[in-house]
Design a protein around this motif. Structure first.
Motif, PDB file in Angstrom:
ATOM      1  N   ALA A   9       0.829  -1.198   0.000  1.00 41.66           N
ATOM      2  CA  ALA A   9       0.000   0.000   0.000  1.00 41.66           C
ATOM      3  C   ALA A   9       0.865   1.250   0.000  1.00 41.66           C
ATOM      4  N   LEU A  10       1.937   1.258   0.786  1.00 42.43           N
ATOM      5  CA  LEU A  10       2.835   2.401   0.806  1.00 42.43           C
ATOM      6  C   LEU A  10       3.529   2.577  -0.535  1.00 42.43           C
ATOM      7  N   ASP A  11       3.846   1.469  -1.184  1.00 37.86           N
ATOM      8  CA  ASP A  11       4.452   1.565  -2.513  1.00 37.86           C
ATOM      9  C   ASP A  11       3.506   2.245  -3.487  1.00 37.86           C
ATOM     10  N   ARG A  12       2.222   1.929  -3.401  1.00 38.11           N
ATOM     11  CA  ARG A  12       1.257   2.546  -4.306  1.00 38.11           C
ATOM     12  C   ARG A  12       1.108   4.034  -4.023  1.00 38.11           C
ATOM     13  N   ILE A  13       1.131   4.405  -2.763  1.00 34.03           N
ATOM     14  CA  ILE A  13       1.068   5.813  -2.408  1.00 34.03           C
ATOM     15  C   ILE A  13       2.297   6.543  -2.939  1.00 34.03           C
ATOM     16  N   SER A  14       3.451   5.899  -2.837  1.00 35.62           N
ATOM     17  CA  SER A  14       4.695   6.524  -3.264  1.00 35.62           C
ATOM     18  C   SER A  14       4.666   6.938  -4.728  1.00 35.62           C
ATOM     19  N   SER A  15       3.891   6.225  -5.531  1.00 39.71           N
ATOM     20  CA  SER A  15       3.835   6.559  -6.953  1.00 39.71           C
ATOM     21  C   SER A  15       3.231   7.935  -7.206  1.00 39.71           C
ATOM     22  N   TYR A  16       2.457   8.437  -6.231  1.00 40.43           N
ATOM     23  CA  TYR A  16       1.874   9.774  -6.359  1.00 40.43           C
ATOM     24  C   TYR A  16       2.775  10.868  -5.778  1.00 40.43           C
ATOM     25  N   LEU A  17       3.694  10.483  -4.907  1.00 40.78           N
ATOM     26  CA  LEU A  17       4.421  11.478  -4.125  1.00 40.78           C
ATOM     27  C   LEU A  17       5.537  12.148  -4.925  1.00 40.78           C
ATOM     28  N   PRO A  18       5.741  13.461  -4.706  1.00 43.98           N
ATOM     29  CA  PRO A  18       6.942  14.122  -5.248  1.00 43.98           C
ATOM     30  C   PRO A  18       8.200  13.460  -4.710  1.00 43.98           C
ATOM     31  N   ASP A  19       9.330  13.690  -5.387  1.00 37.07           N
ATOM     32  CA  ASP A  19      10.557  12.929  -5.117  1.00 37.07           C
ATOM     33  C   ASP A  19      11.012  13.009  -3.666  1.00 37.07           C
ATOM     34  N   ARG A  20      11.038  14.207  -3.080  1.00 35.27           N
ATOM     35  CA  ARG A  20      11.544  14.318  -1.698  1.00 35.27           C
ATOM     36  C   ARG A  20      10.648  13.550  -0.732  1.00 35.27           C
ATOM     37  N   PHE A  64      10.406   8.452  13.333  1.00 36.44           N
ATOM     38  CA  PHE A  64       9.267   9.129  13.939  1.00 36.44           C
ATOM     39  C   PHE A  64       9.730   9.881  15.174  1.00 36.44           C
ATOM     40  N   THR A  65       9.172  11.076  15.358  1.00 38.82           N
ATOM     41  CA  THR A  65       9.590  11.920  16.466  1.00 38.82           C
ATOM     42  C   THR A  65       8.401  12.696  17.013  1.00 38.82           C
ATOM     43  N   CYS A  66       8.479  13.063  18.293  1.00 36.37           N
ATOM     44  CA  CYS A  66       7.449  13.910  18.905  1.00 36.37           C
ATOM     45  C   CYS A  66       7.776  15.392  18.755  1.00 36.37           C
ATOM     46  N   ARG A  67       8.959  15.707  18.216  1.00 36.12           N
ATOM     47  CA  ARG A  67       9.404  17.099  18.100  1.00 36.12           C
ATOM     48  C   ARG A  67       9.201  17.606  16.678  1.00 36.12           C
ATOM     49  N   HIS A  68       8.391  18.652  16.543  1.00 36.72           N
ATOM     50  CA  HIS A  68       8.095  19.174  15.215  1.00 36.72           C
ATOM     51  C   HIS A  68       9.313  19.821  14.568  1.00 36.72           C
ATOM     52  N   ASP A  69      10.252  20.327  15.397  1.00 38.82           N
ATOM     53  CA  ASP A  69      11.424  20.986  14.829  1.00 38.82           C
ATOM     54  C   ASP A  69      12.416  19.990  14.230  1.00 38.82           C
ATOM     55  N   GLN A  70      12.217  18.691  14.475  1.00 35.83           N
ATOM     56  CA  GLN A  70      13.079  17.662  13.893  1.00 35.83           C
ATOM     57  C   GLN A  70      12.436  16.992  12.678  1.00 35.83           C
ATOM     58  N   ALA A  71      11.225  17.429  12.339  1.00 32.61           N
ATOM     59  CA  ALA A  71      10.471  16.765  11.279  1.00 32.61           C
ATOM     60  C   ALA A  71      10.830  17.307   9.899  1.00 32.61           C
ATOM     61  N   PHE A  72      10.573  16.513   8.897  1.00 30.95           N
ATOM     62  CA  PHE A  72      10.697  16.931   7.504  1.00 30.95           C
ATOM     63  C   PHE A  72       9.598  17.958   7.210  1.00 30.95           C
ATOM     64  N   ARG A  73       9.953  19.053   6.581  1.00 34.81           N
ATOM     65  CA  ARG A  73       8.986  20.102   6.259  1.00 34.81           C
ATOM     66  C   ARG A  73       8.657  20.036   4.773  1.00 34.81           C
ATOM     67  N   VAL A  74       7.380  20.093   4.486  1.00 31.02           N
ATOM     68  CA  VAL A  74       6.877  19.946   3.123  1.00 31.02           C
ATOM     69  C   VAL A  74       6.803  21.308   2.443  1.00 31.02           C
ATOM     70  N   VAL A  79       3.120  20.222  -2.337  1.00 31.18           N
ATOM     71  CA  VAL A  79       1.688  19.992  -2.127  1.00 31.18           C
ATOM     72  C   VAL A  79       0.938  20.164  -3.438  1.00 31.18           C
ATOM     73  N   GLU A  80       1.258  21.214  -4.192  1.00 33.62           N
ATOM     74  CA  GLU A  80       0.603  21.444  -5.473  1.00 33.62           C
ATOM     75  C   GLU A  80       0.897  20.307  -6.454  1.00 33.62           C
ATOM     76  N   GLU A  81       2.157  19.873  -6.493  1.00 28.39           N
ATOM     77  CA  GLU A  81       2.513  18.776  -7.392  1.00 28.39           C
ATOM     78  C   GLU A  81       1.767  17.504  -7.020  1.00 28.39           C
ATOM     79  N   LEU A  82       1.677  17.213  -5.728  1.00 25.08           N
ATOM     80  CA  LEU A  82       0.949  16.036  -5.271  1.00 25.08           C
ATOM     81  C   LEU A  82      -0.515  16.112  -5.678  1.00 25.08           C
ATOM     82  N   PHE A  83      -1.118  17.285  -5.514  1.00 29.34           N
ATOM     83  CA  PHE A  83      -2.531  17.469  -5.870  1.00 29.34           C
ATOM     84  C   PHE A  83      -2.760  17.142  -7.348  1.00 29.34           C
TER      85      PHE A  83
END
Length: 380
Positions: A9-20, A64-74, A79-83
């Motif tokens: 299922a994750l592989d199928r989702i990945s086909s829609y996702l931008p490269d990063r 996975f982390t509880c800290r937002h400052d350590q997260a990947f930022r989109v 977002v537009e490309e994904l849409f």
């Protein structure tokens, strides 16, 4: 096997996702990723993964982390490309779905959309300046309703009018879908022949139709009114499809309640869900009192989570408990996310909103356990 299916299922989702974004998802630990239920992708915000009852930020290395400052930022452009990828680069072709706020994708995936609403008069026509997308990862868990089905069966060719109740994200729709499959297919184990069934799938979430084809197995005798409002769909089903059973998700209005009564008067059975903590909570809502008590639903299935594990109860209209399981199990990663062993997961899970049954507020007033022919007052 469940984890293998989920990785596909994750592989199928990945086909829609931008490269990063695709690289981040590919780096996630397979064991933990198997419990992922949603990816929340917001412009200029941290990437969020939603699990059973809680969420976590996702770092660039897939951890996975509880800290937002350590997260990947989109990025906004991502977002537009994904849409546009989700729309197969044809926004016009998906205009009706976009106006409802979500897209249904091949495989039963569902992508919720946020942005600036565009109106034509009083009618919502769609969105522009897309700001966030929530991709729901479907979980079709065949067999999860089998322990419960014998308690809603009313003979070889009939079932009881049944309402599934729980707070959000406790598994109502997953259970409803499997009940529908059993009702439509039949069950040798339960000595049940199978019935003509119609799903009024207002949010395209039960059958998850893609170009007219259900992506989930809802049984061979099932017709689907996809994207149709419940009240209108129930009336259309009664007029043209001669259903023995009508299945609907998330009753919420007085009009829904009146339509249920109309179906009962026409001889159809109803299997439905509703957001509530218990029957008393639902009874107090405007219009729903007519569905509860004498002449109303005959079976109530109540779901919840306690200490990271699902529980389920089945009661009749008189408050007699017919079945209960305080460790109601679906495959690991769905109902017992803490089995991954990560301290961060256990800590987050303890903060889940749906963590326990309302104390001192049983699902049915005066509920009694009548299993094994004995009647015992219950406090659960």
């Amino acid at each position: 096997m469940e984890k293998v299916r989920h990785l596909h299922a994750l592989d199928r989702i990945s086909s829609y996702l931008p490269d990063r974004l695709k690289r981040v998802v590919s780096r996630m630990d397979p064991g933990k990723a198997a419990g992922l239920e949603e990816l929340r992708i917001n412009a200029e915000m941290p990437l969020v993964g939603v699990f059973s009852g809680f969420d976590c930020f996702i770092a660039a290395d897939g951890s996975f982390t509880c800290r937002h400052d350590q997260a990947f930022r989109v990025g906004r452009e991502e977002v537009e490309e994904l849409f546009y990828r989700l729309c197969e680069h044809s926004v016009y072709a998906y205009q009706d779905d976009i106006a409802r706020g979500f897209l249904t994708l091949k495989g039963g995936y569902r992508a919720g959309i946020c942005g600036k609403a565009v109106y034509q008069g009083q009618t919502l026509k769609g969105f522009k300046d897309i700001s966030s997308i929530c991709i729901h990862i479907p979980r079709e868990l065949k067999g999860c309703a089998e322990p419960i089905f014998p308690f809603i069966r009313a003979g070889r060719h009939d079932i009881c009018n049944t309402l599934v109740i729980s707070p959000p994200r406790c598994g109502k729709t997953t259970l409803l879908r499997d009940l529908c499959r059993i009702i439509s297919t039949g069950s040798e184990a339960a000595d049940f022949a199978g019935l003509r069934t119609v799903i009024v799938d207002e949010r395209s979430e039960i059958a998850a139709c893609y170009r007219g084809v259900p992506q989930n197995d809802c049984g061979p005798r099932t017709d689907v009114l996809d994207g149709c409002r419940k009240a209108e769909g129930i009336e259309m089903a009664l007029r043209g499809l001669s259903p023995a059973v009508i299945v609907v998700d998330e009753l919420g209005t007085g009009q829904d309640a009146e339509s249920i009564k109309m179906a009962w008067n026409a001889g159809a059975r109803i299997v439905a869900t509703a957001h509530a903590y218990d029957i008393n909570d639902l009874r107090e809502r405007l219009g729903f009192g007519i569905l509860i008590g004498e002449g109303g639903f005959e079976r109530y299935i109540v779901l919840g989570i306690r200490n990271g594990s699902r529980w389920v109860k089945v009661s009749d209209a008189y408050g007699n408990r017919l079945y209960s399981d305080q460790a109601f199990r679906m495959p690991d990663g769905v109902f017992r996310v803490h089995s991954h062993g990560a301290e961060m997961f256990r800590e987050a899970e303890s903060q889940a909103a749906c963590t326990s049954e309302v104390q001192g507020h049983p699902a049915v007033p005066g509920e009694r356990d009548v299993r094994n022919g004995e009647t015992v007052e219950q406090g659960f």
